[in-house]
Design a protein around this motif. Structure first.
Motif, PDB file in Angstrom:
ATOM      1  N   SER A  33      29.021 -10.770 -14.033  1.00  0.00           N
ATOM      2  CA  SER A  33      28.738  -9.348 -13.276  1.00  0.00           C
ATOM      3  C   SER A  33      29.728  -8.550 -13.890  1.00  0.00           C
ATOM      4  N   ARG A  34      30.259  -8.654 -14.143  1.00  0.00           N
ATOM      5  CA  ARG A  34      31.451  -7.711 -14.670  1.00  0.00           C
ATOM      6  C   ARG A  34      31.806  -7.895 -16.518  1.00  0.00           C
ATOM      7  N   GLY A 262      33.361  -1.306  -9.246  1.00  0.00           N
ATOM      8  CA  GLY A 262      32.441  -2.614  -8.013  1.00  0.00           C
ATOM      9  C   GLY A 262      31.182  -1.149  -7.749  1.00  0.00           C
ATOM     10  N   ASP A 264      28.097   1.044  -8.261  1.00  0.00           N
ATOM     11  CA  ASP A 264      26.325   0.661  -6.985  1.00  0.00           C
ATOM     12  C   ASP A 264      26.313  -0.497  -5.736  1.00  0.00           C
ATOM     13  N   THR A 265      27.245  -1.742  -6.444  1.00  0.00           N
ATOM     14  CA  THR A 265      27.804  -2.276  -5.431  1.00  0.00           C
ATOM     15  C   THR A 265      27.872  -2.355  -4.024  1.00  0.00           C
ATOM     16  N   ILE A 266      29.500  -1.596  -4.067  1.00  0.00           N
ATOM     17  CA  ILE A 266      30.464  -1.742  -3.419  1.00  0.00           C
ATOM     18  C   ILE A 266      29.836   0.025  -2.746  1.00  0.00           C
ATOM     19  N   ARG A 272      28.107   1.571 -12.649  1.00  0.00           N
ATOM     20  CA  ARG A 272      29.928   1.134 -12.584  1.00  0.00           C
ATOM     21  C   ARG A 272      30.339   0.368 -14.135  1.00  0.00           C
ATOM     22  N   LEU A 294      31.929 -11.006  -6.629  1.00  0.00           N
ATOM     23  CA  LEU A 294      30.705 -10.199  -6.389  1.00  0.00           C
ATOM     24  C   LEU A 294      29.784 -11.004  -7.224  1.00  0.00           C
ATOM     25  N   GLY A 297      27.539 -12.385  -5.773  1.00  0.00           N
ATOM     26  CA  GLY A 297      27.157 -11.209  -4.351  1.00  0.00           C
ATOM     27  C   GLY A 297      28.016 -10.846  -2.767  1.00  0.00           C
ATOM     28  N   PRO A 299      30.019  -8.546  -2.076  1.00  0.00           N
ATOM     29  CA  PRO A 299      30.856  -7.106  -2.723  1.00  0.00           C
ATOM     30  C   PRO A 299      32.190  -6.789  -1.791  1.00  0.00           C
ATOM     31  N   TYR A 302      35.190  -8.462  -2.247  1.00  0.00           N
ATOM     32  CA  TYR A 302      35.539  -8.478  -4.234  1.00  0.00           C
ATOM     33  C   TYR A 302      36.617  -6.978  -3.403  1.00  0.00           C
TER      34      TYR A 302
END
Length: 390
Positions: A33-34, A262, A264-266, A272, A294, A297, A299, A302
């Motif tokens: 994811s990152r 994080g 918009d995911t968090i 991000r 993350l 899925g 957050p 995280y």
């Protein structure tokens, strides 16, 4: 339960419960994811003459073992950068050897490595813009020959030689055109290096960021990403929102990385950032576990994992921020990655015992102590040696 002894600013001792290991597990596949790089430090030989002004005498086995540790947790390594004491103890010859050895280790481990490209092998403080360009290109070509990804660091020489924003555009244009693969640009703020004041032609970030964005837009095919190290989340979000595809934002904000990564995911605004952080060298397993959350899925998990580390990072990177390398090496020693708390250039003396005690306290609270019993034993011994134990 083992008690952890802490030292206050008034000299008083207190205690806290030593927390058990968090039990984080290494990923079975790459993080998804990152993109995350830990900016790694160097470990000196215990018997070496690593006093101020002397050439760095590096323990290569320990230094490269730390990079393998980072790879084992799924992170990439950012090497020969500020955390490795560029311009603060790591001389030009040691820098070249570090780049070569680190690139070889990355190939052996199947890891991703990027390394700093600068002009710091030139001894003269004042050189012309053309000389700055040639110096950059010399290091760039060496880095490419080693098979490492280049990070075009901010140059003190360029900061002294440039008299306008156009001077920055001119130098970067020439250097980027010489690159055979896309590079990462690094904007390093004055908290990390006061000699970089006015970089990109202005003291205020909104004006300077316009120049940075112009450089990127003119050379999109040569730029993989930009790393911002201004310790200012607003500036990073502003630039990030204007980056052309496919240029990535790599956060270098060791104060605000939880929300920036994080994103918009968090629920922290739009977009991000990826990561290229000295802080992640100090808390590699925690950073890995957070990004794995993350990937899964989750957050909330995280934030639960990484959130508490931000206070620790703020302590490590407290003013004067350029001494943060001392905290990174200190945590490496506590976590068993080196046999002694020493640094090239004698920089292990740059932080007070009280400052280090607060690092111990926050590392314990945020599960950044990989082997808590070893960390406690080493810290308590350090207190006794310094006459600060009960």
């Amino acid at each position: 339960m083992t008690r952890l002894t802490l030292l206050g600013a008034d000299g008083a001792l207190s205690t806290a419960d030593l927390l058990a290991p968090a039990g984080y597990e290494k990923p079975t596949a790459g993080l998804r994811s990152r993109v995350a790089y830990a900016a790694a430090h160097v470990v000196p030989k215990v018997h070496g003459d690593n006093t101020p002004g002397q050439p760095a005498d590096i323990d290569w086995d320990a230094t490269l073992a730390f990079r393998r540790h980072v790879y084992s947790w799924g992170l990439g390594v950012a090497d020969a950068m500020d955390t490795a004491q560029r311009n603060m103890g790591l001389d030009a010859a040691a820098t070249r050897e570090l780049i070569s050895r680190s690139a070889e280790t990355a190939r052996e481990e199947g890891g991703s490595v990027v390394v700093g490209v600068n002009t710091d092998h030139i001894d003269d403080e004042h050189i012309s813009l053309d000389q700055v360009t040639r110096a950059y290109i010399e290091q760039l070509h060496f880095t490419e020959e080693q098979g490492a990804g280049p990070v075009l660091m901010a140059s003190r020489h360029l900061a002294r030689a440039a008299s306008s924003a156009e001077d920055y555009r001119r130098v970067y244009r020439a250097v980027l055109q010489a690159a055979t693969h896309p590079v990462v640009l690094h904007w390093l703020g004055t908290a990390f290096d006061p000699q970089l004041a006015g970089y990109f032609g202005a003291d205020d970030w909104p004006t300077a960021s316009e120049v940075l964005l112009q450089i990127i837009e003119e050379n999109v095919d040569k730029i993989a990403g930009v790393k911002m190290s201004l310790l200012n989340a607003e500036s990073e979000v502003s630039v990030r929102s204007r980056l052309p595809e496919p240029v990535r934002m790599f956060t270098g904000d060791d104060f605000n990385y939880v929300g920036l990564i994080g994103g918009d995911t968090i629920g922290q605004g739009e977009g991000r950032s990826d990561a290229l952080l000295g802080a992640f060298a100090a808390l590699t397993p925690v950073a890995s576990a957070a990004i794995q959350a993350l990937d899964a899925g989750d957050p909330a998990r995280y934030v639960e994992i990484l959130g508490p580390t931000e206070e620790l990072s703020r302590q490590v990177f407290a003013a004067p921020t350029f001494y943060y390398k001392t905290g990174v090496a200190f945590l490496s020693w506590l976590n068993g990655h080196q046999t002694a708390f020493q640094m090239v250039g004698g920089l292990h003396s740059a932080r007070s015992l009280v400052h280090l005690s607060r690092i111990v306290e926050l590392a314990n609270a945020s599960h950044a102590l990989e082997l808590p019993d070893l960390a406690a034993e080493r810290w308590h011994t350090m207190l006794r040696v310094n006459g600060a134990s009960a």
